[in-house]
Design a protein around this motif. Sequence first.
Motif, PDB file in Angstrom:
ATOM      1  N   ALA A 151       0.832  -1.207   0.000  1.00  0.00           N
ATOM      2  CA  ALA A 151       0.000   0.000   0.000  1.00  0.00           C
ATOM      3  C   ALA A 151       0.860   1.248   0.000  1.00  0.00           C
ATOM      4  O   ALA A 151       0.566   2.226  -0.701  1.00  0.00           O
ATOM      5  CB  ALA A 151      -0.929  -0.005   1.219  1.00  0.00           C
ATOM      6  N   ILE A 171       0.853   4.371  -2.587  1.00  0.00           N
ATOM      7  CA  ILE A 171       0.434   5.693  -2.118  1.00  0.00           C
ATOM      8  C   ILE A 171       1.570   6.707  -2.176  1.00  0.00           C
ATOM      9  O   ILE A 171       1.388   7.851  -2.601  1.00  0.00           O
ATOM     10  CB  ILE A 171      -0.119   5.594  -0.681  1.00  0.00           C
ATOM     11  CG1 ILE A 171      -1.333   4.655  -0.643  1.00  0.00           C
ATOM     12  CG2 ILE A 171      -0.511   6.969  -0.147  1.00  0.00           C
ATOM     13  CD1 ILE A 171      -1.693   4.187   0.737  1.00  0.00           C
ATOM     14  N   THR A 172       2.762   6.288  -1.723  1.00  0.00           N
ATOM     15  CA  THR A 172       3.931   7.179  -1.706  1.00  0.00           C
ATOM     16  C   THR A 172       5.093   6.481  -2.411  1.00  0.00           C
ATOM     17  O   THR A 172       6.019   6.001  -1.750  1.00  0.00           O
ATOM     18  CB  THR A 172       4.322   7.540  -0.263  1.00  0.00           C
ATOM     19  OG1 THR A 172       4.523   6.326   0.483  1.00  0.00           O
ATOM     20  CG2 THR A 172       3.247   8.362   0.408  1.00  0.00           C
ATOM     21  N   ASP A 217       5.103  12.057   4.600  1.00  0.00           N
ATOM     22  CA  ASP A 217       4.595  10.920   3.840  1.00  0.00           C
ATOM     23  C   ASP A 217       3.868   9.944   4.753  1.00  0.00           C
ATOM     24  O   ASP A 217       2.855   9.348   4.372  1.00  0.00           O
ATOM     25  CB  ASP A 217       5.742  10.193   3.129  1.00  0.00           C
ATOM     26  CG  ASP A 217       6.275  10.969   1.945  1.00  0.00           C
ATOM     27  OD1 ASP A 217       5.486  11.673   1.300  1.00  0.00           O
ATOM     28  OD2 ASP A 217       7.482  10.878   1.685  1.00  0.00           O
ATOM     29  N   GLU A 254       0.389  10.879   5.474  1.00  0.00           N
ATOM     30  CA  GLU A 254      -0.478  10.524   4.351  1.00  0.00           C
ATOM     31  C   GLU A 254      -0.832   9.042   4.389  1.00  0.00           C
ATOM     32  O   GLU A 254      -1.979   8.655   4.137  1.00  0.00           O
ATOM     33  CB  GLU A 254       0.201  10.883   3.032  1.00  0.00           C
ATOM     34  CG  GLU A 254      -0.647  10.585   1.800  1.00  0.00           C
ATOM     35  CD  GLU A 254       0.057  10.951   0.504  1.00  0.00           C
ATOM     36  OE1 GLU A 254      -0.507  10.677  -0.565  1.00  0.00           O
ATOM     37  OE2 GLU A 254       1.184  11.489   0.570  1.00  0.00           O
ATOM     38  N   LEU A 255       0.151   8.206   4.722  1.00  0.00           N
ATOM     39  CA  LEU A 255      -0.095   6.766   4.794  1.00  0.00           C
ATOM     40  C   LEU A 255      -1.102   6.433   5.896  1.00  0.00           C
ATOM     41  O   LEU A 255      -2.005   5.617   5.704  1.00  0.00           O
ATOM     42  CB  LEU A 255       1.218   6.019   5.049  1.00  0.00           C
ATOM     43  CG  LEU A 255       2.233   5.987   3.912  1.00  0.00           C
ATOM     44  CD1 LEU A 255       3.513   5.285   4.361  1.00  0.00           C
ATOM     45  CD2 LEU A 255       1.659   5.287   2.693  1.00  0.00           C
ATOM     46  N   THR A 274      -4.709   6.641   5.121  1.00  0.00           N
ATOM     47  CA  THR A 274      -5.189   5.746   4.064  1.00  0.00           C
ATOM     48  C   THR A 274      -5.544   4.390   4.657  1.00  0.00           C
ATOM     49  O   THR A 274      -4.717   3.764   5.312  1.00  0.00           O
ATOM     50  CB  THR A 274      -4.125   5.572   2.967  1.00  0.00           C
ATOM     51  OG1 THR A 274      -3.718   6.855   2.491  1.00  0.00           O
ATOM     52  CG2 THR A 274      -4.671   4.746   1.814  1.00  0.00           C
ATOM     53  N   ASP A 318      -5.987   1.421   3.358  1.00  0.00           N
ATOM     54  CA  ASP A 318      -5.232   0.259   2.874  1.00  0.00           C
ATOM     55  C   ASP A 318      -3.927   0.080   3.638  1.00  0.00           C
ATOM     56  O   ASP A 318      -3.417  -1.040   3.733  1.00  0.00           O
ATOM     57  CB  ASP A 318      -4.929   0.413   1.376  1.00  0.00           C
ATOM     58  CG  ASP A 318      -6.163   0.208   0.522  1.00  0.00           C
ATOM     59  OD1 ASP A 318      -7.165  -0.317   1.051  1.00  0.00           O
ATOM     60  OD2 ASP A 318      -6.138   0.581  -0.670  1.00  0.00           O
TER      61      ASP A 318
END
Length: 318
Positions: free
Chosen positions: A39, A43-44, A227, A230-231, A234, A236
Motif C-alpha cells: 500500500a 500511495i507514496t 509521507d 499521508e499513509l 489511508t 489500505d
Amino acid sequence: MRSCLRLLVERERRAALAIFGISFLWGMTFIWMKQGIDAAEAITPGLDANWVAILFFSARFVIAAALTLALLPKARSGLSDPDAVKGGMWLGAILSAGYLSQNVGITTVTPGVSAFLTSLYVVFTALIAIALGRQSITKSTIIGVLLATFGAGWIGGPPQVSLGFGEFLTIFSAYMFGAHIIATDRITKENDPIEVTGAMMVTIMVLGAVMLAGLPIRAEGTSVLSDFQELLSTWDFFLPLFLCASFGTLVALLVLNIYQRDLPPIRAAIIYAFEPVWAGIASLALGYDEVGFWFFLGAGALLVGNLVVELEGLGRDE
C-alpha cells in the motif's frame, strides 16, 4: 502428589496451545506487513522501503502500547511497580534490538537467507538455557532443536548464505530473540506478566519514537514523516498496521508473557518456529506464493522436531 503432577501437565498443555496460537499471529504479521508495504508503494512511491519498514515498526508499537494502557488497568498500575518496570524495560530493550537488527539486516539479504538465519534463535535459546542451567541437554532436545531450525530455515528452499554485514545483523537478531525467550521465562515468573507487558510496551514505544525523531529531512526541507501522515490517513495502509499492532503485538506478547513461563524455554522456542508455516499457508491462500516441495519438507521437519521434544516432556511428566 498425583493431582499436582496432573495440574502441571495441564498447565503445560494449555501453554503449548497458547504459544501455538502466537505462532499463527506472528505468521500473519508477515502478510499484514506485506500488505502495508504494498500500500505504501502505491500511495507514496517516492518513499524508500527502508523508511517504510522503520515507520511501520514504530507506529505498530505506539498503537500497541496505547491499546495496552487503555484496555488493561493492571498494565497501567504496573508502571508504579519498580520491579515490573525494570523487567519490562529489559524485555522491551531486548525485543527492540532483535526487531531493529532484523529489519536493517533484511535490506541487504534475501528473505530466504533472513528466514534461515533468524531461525537460529531456536539454537540460541537452547544454548543460552543450557549455559544458564535453565534446562538440561538431552538427545531428544538436540534432535528437536536441529529439526526445528532446519524446518524454519529451509521452508522456502535452500538459502544461499554468504556472511556479510546484513547476515551478521540477522544472526544478532536471532540471538536477541533467543535471549528474549529466556528473559521472558525468568522475568514473568518473578513479576505479574500483565504488569510487565505494560512496561515492555512503553519501552518499545519510546524507542520507536526516538527512531521516528531521527528520520532524515529531505533536501527540499520536508521530512519523511509528512509521507507517513499521508499513509496513516489511508485505510489500505492503516488496516494492516492496526492488525499488526493489536493482534500481532498486543495479543501475542500479552499471551506470551502469561503462558510461556509454564513451558521450558526450548519447547517454547520450537513451537514459535511454526511461524513461517502459518505465513506460508496464508500466502498460499491469498495468492502471494506457491507452495512446493521445500515448504512441506520444512513444515514436516518442524512438526517432527516438536513431537520429539513434546513426547520427551510427556514421558518425563508421567
